[in-house]
Motif scaffolding. Structure first.
Motif, mmCIF file in Angstrom:
data_model
loop_
_atom_site.group_PDB
_atom_site.id
_atom_site.type_symbol
_atom_site.label_atom_id
_atom_site.label_comp_id
_atom_site.label_asym_id
_atom_site.label_seq_id
_atom_site.Cartn_x
_atom_site.Cartn_y
_atom_site.Cartn_z
ATOM 1 N N ARG A 6 0.827 -1.268 -0.449
ATOM 2 C CA ARG A 6 -0.296 -0.034 -0.071
ATOM 3 C C ARG A 6 1.203 1.401 -0.358
ATOM 4 O O ARG A 6 1.872 1.699 0.639
ATOM 5 C CB ARG A 6 -0.654 0.010 1.251
ATOM 6 C CG ARG A 6 -2.163 1.029 1.194
ATOM 7 C CD ARG A 6 -2.997 1.067 2.816
ATOM 8 N NE ARG A 6 -3.152 2.321 3.103
ATOM 9 C CZ ARG A 6 -4.315 2.402 3.428
ATOM 10 N NH1 ARG A 6 -4.880 1.623 3.909
ATOM 11 N NH2 ARG A 6 -5.229 3.408 3.988
ATOM 12 N N PRO A 8 1.022 5.716 -0.396
ATOM 13 C CA PRO A 8 -0.050 7.407 -0.019
ATOM 14 C C PRO A 8 0.449 7.252 -1.232
ATOM 15 O O PRO A 8 1.430 8.158 -1.750
ATOM 16 C CB PRO A 8 1.160 7.672 1.337
ATOM 17 C CG PRO A 8 2.356 7.433 1.431
ATOM 18 C CD PRO A 8 2.382 5.987 0.653
ATOM 19 N N ARG A 14 -3.906 13.672 -3.363
ATOM 20 C CA ARG A 14 -5.304 13.226 -1.644
ATOM 21 C C ARG A 14 -6.311 13.688 -1.789
ATOM 22 O O ARG A 14 -6.993 13.297 -1.019
ATOM 23 C CB ARG A 14 -3.883 13.644 -0.169
ATOM 24 C CG ARG A 14 -2.694 13.110 -0.344
ATOM 25 C CD ARG A 14 -2.167 13.611 0.912
ATOM 26 N NE ARG A 14 -0.477 13.043 0.944
ATOM 27 C CZ ARG A 14 0.030 11.979 1.427
ATOM 28 N NH1 ARG A 14 -0.706 11.032 2.410
ATOM 29 N NH2 ARG A 14 1.463 11.788 1.464
ATOM 30 N N GLU A 18 -7.450 7.666 -1.863
ATOM 31 C CA GLU A 18 -6.497 7.175 -0.653
ATOM 32 C C GLU A 18 -5.617 6.628 -0.921
ATOM 33 O O GLU A 18 -4.591 6.873 0.272
ATOM 34 C CB GLU A 18 -7.955 6.352 -0.257
ATOM 35 C CG GLU A 18 -6.960 5.813 1.064
ATOM 36 C CD GLU A 18 -7.538 6.592 2.304
ATOM 37 O OE1 GLU A 18 -7.336 6.447 3.120
ATOM 38 O OE2 GLU A 18 -8.999 7.425 2.106
ATOM 39 N N HIS A 19 -5.261 5.910 -1.621
ATOM 40 C CA HIS A 19 -3.724 4.833 -1.719
ATOM 41 C C HIS A 19 -3.962 4.495 -2.945
ATOM 42 O O HIS A 19 -4.678 4.124 -4.025
ATOM 43 C CB HIS A 19 -3.318 3.913 -0.446
ATOM 44 C CG HIS A 19 -4.410 3.027 0.056
ATOM 45 N ND1 HIS A 19 -5.563 2.863 0.134
ATOM 46 C CD2 HIS A 19 -4.904 2.083 -0.885
ATOM 47 C CE1 HIS A 19 -5.983 1.814 0.502
ATOM 48 N NE2 HIS A 19 -5.319 1.330 -0.552
ATOM 49 N N TYR A 20 -2.696 3.857 -2.815
ATOM 50 C CA TYR A 20 -2.527 3.295 -4.869
ATOM 51 C C TYR A 20 -2.134 1.443 -3.502
ATOM 52 O O TYR A 20 -1.568 1.803 -2.852
ATOM 53 C CB TYR A 20 -1.161 3.750 -5.453
ATOM 54 C CG TYR A 20 -1.554 4.982 -6.181
ATOM 55 C CD1 TYR A 20 -2.185 4.792 -7.043
ATOM 56 C CD2 TYR A 20 -1.163 6.224 -5.142
ATOM 57 C CE1 TYR A 20 -2.597 5.676 -7.832
ATOM 58 C CE2 TYR A 20 -1.724 7.375 -6.087
ATOM 59 C CZ TYR A 20 -1.542 6.807 -7.021
ATOM 60 O OH TYR A 20 -2.061 8.563 -8.002
ATOM 61 N N TRP A 21 -2.259 0.831 -4.711
ATOM 62 C CA TRP A 21 -1.538 -1.172 -4.482
ATOM 63 C C TRP A 21 -1.442 -1.915 -5.109
ATOM 64 O O TRP A 21 -1.087 -1.838 -6.665
ATOM 65 C CB TRP A 21 -3.307 -1.563 -3.390
ATOM 66 C CG TRP A 21 -4.550 -1.475 -4.364
ATOM 67 C CD1 TRP A 21 -5.399 -0.914 -4.448
ATOM 68 C CD2 TRP A 21 -4.714 -2.680 -4.796
ATOM 69 N NE1 TRP A 21 -6.432 -1.111 -5.162
ATOM 70 C CE2 TRP A 21 -5.933 -2.262 -5.692
ATOM 71 C CE3 TRP A 21 -4.725 -3.730 -4.918
ATOM 72 C CZ2 TRP A 21 -6.792 -2.743 -6.526
ATOM 73 C CZ3 TRP A 21 -4.772 -4.619 -6.000
ATOM 74 C CH2 TRP A 21 -5.891 -4.060 -6.952
#
Length: 170
Positions: A6, A8, A14, A18-21
């Motif tokens: 995960r 940021p 932002r 929310e986030h990259y994964w």
């Protein structure tokens, strides 16, 4: 063993991301089943290797899990995969998909557009979507539409004009 990474987003993303994964799992002769629990956030998922399948147990719908943009998930999905898997994706903030322009044409569209938009984001009823929209954005959908209508209309008119010009010149 399944590996999950995960990351940021950069500061300038932002408000939307929310986030990259990324998730990877080694190959197996057996079919692996995972349950994806809804978290109230839209997402983009892309298979980087042989895709598995995604199944909605409520509707019975099943499809190849290769590249999908999901609205706000409100029910679990079952993921099945045989062989190695590798996926990358983006977890958006609630209603962050609208920043991609997916919702722009619907906000000022026909009378059933709000219901269509709610259904696209996984809601069973428009009222629930409207409550969540206000909860996440701080304004009602109608207030948002009034403020954003001019921008959405300009963007929509431009795309319609561009398509008309292309058709006339072609």
């Amino acid at each position: 063993m399944v590996a999950y990474l995960r990351v940021p987003p950069p500061d300038e993303q932002r408000d939307v991301v929310e986030h990259y994964w990324m998730v990877e799992a080694p190959g197996s002769a057996d079919v692996r089943r995972e349950i994806l629990i809804p978290n109230g956030r839209p997402a983009l998922a892309i298979a980087l290797a042989e895709p598995g399948r995604r199944h909605d147990p409520v509707t019975g719908t099943e499809w190849i899990n290769d590249a999908s943009l999901f609205g706000i998930m409100t029910r679990p999905h079952v993921l099945t995969q045989s062989g190695p898997s590798s996926y990358a994706g983006v977890e958006f903030k609630p209603w962050g998909v609208a920043a991609l322009g997916v919702a722009g044409g619907l906000l000022g569209g026909p009378s059933d557009a709000a219901a269509t938009l709610a259904a696209l984001h996984g809601y069973y009823d428009q009222a629930h979507a409207a409550r969540d929209f206000k909860r996440y954005t701080g304004v009602s959908a109608s207030s948002f539409r009034e403020v954003q209508h001019g921008i959405a209309a300009l963007m929509h008119e431009r795309s319609v004009q561009d398509a008309t010009r292309s058709a006339e010149s072609g």
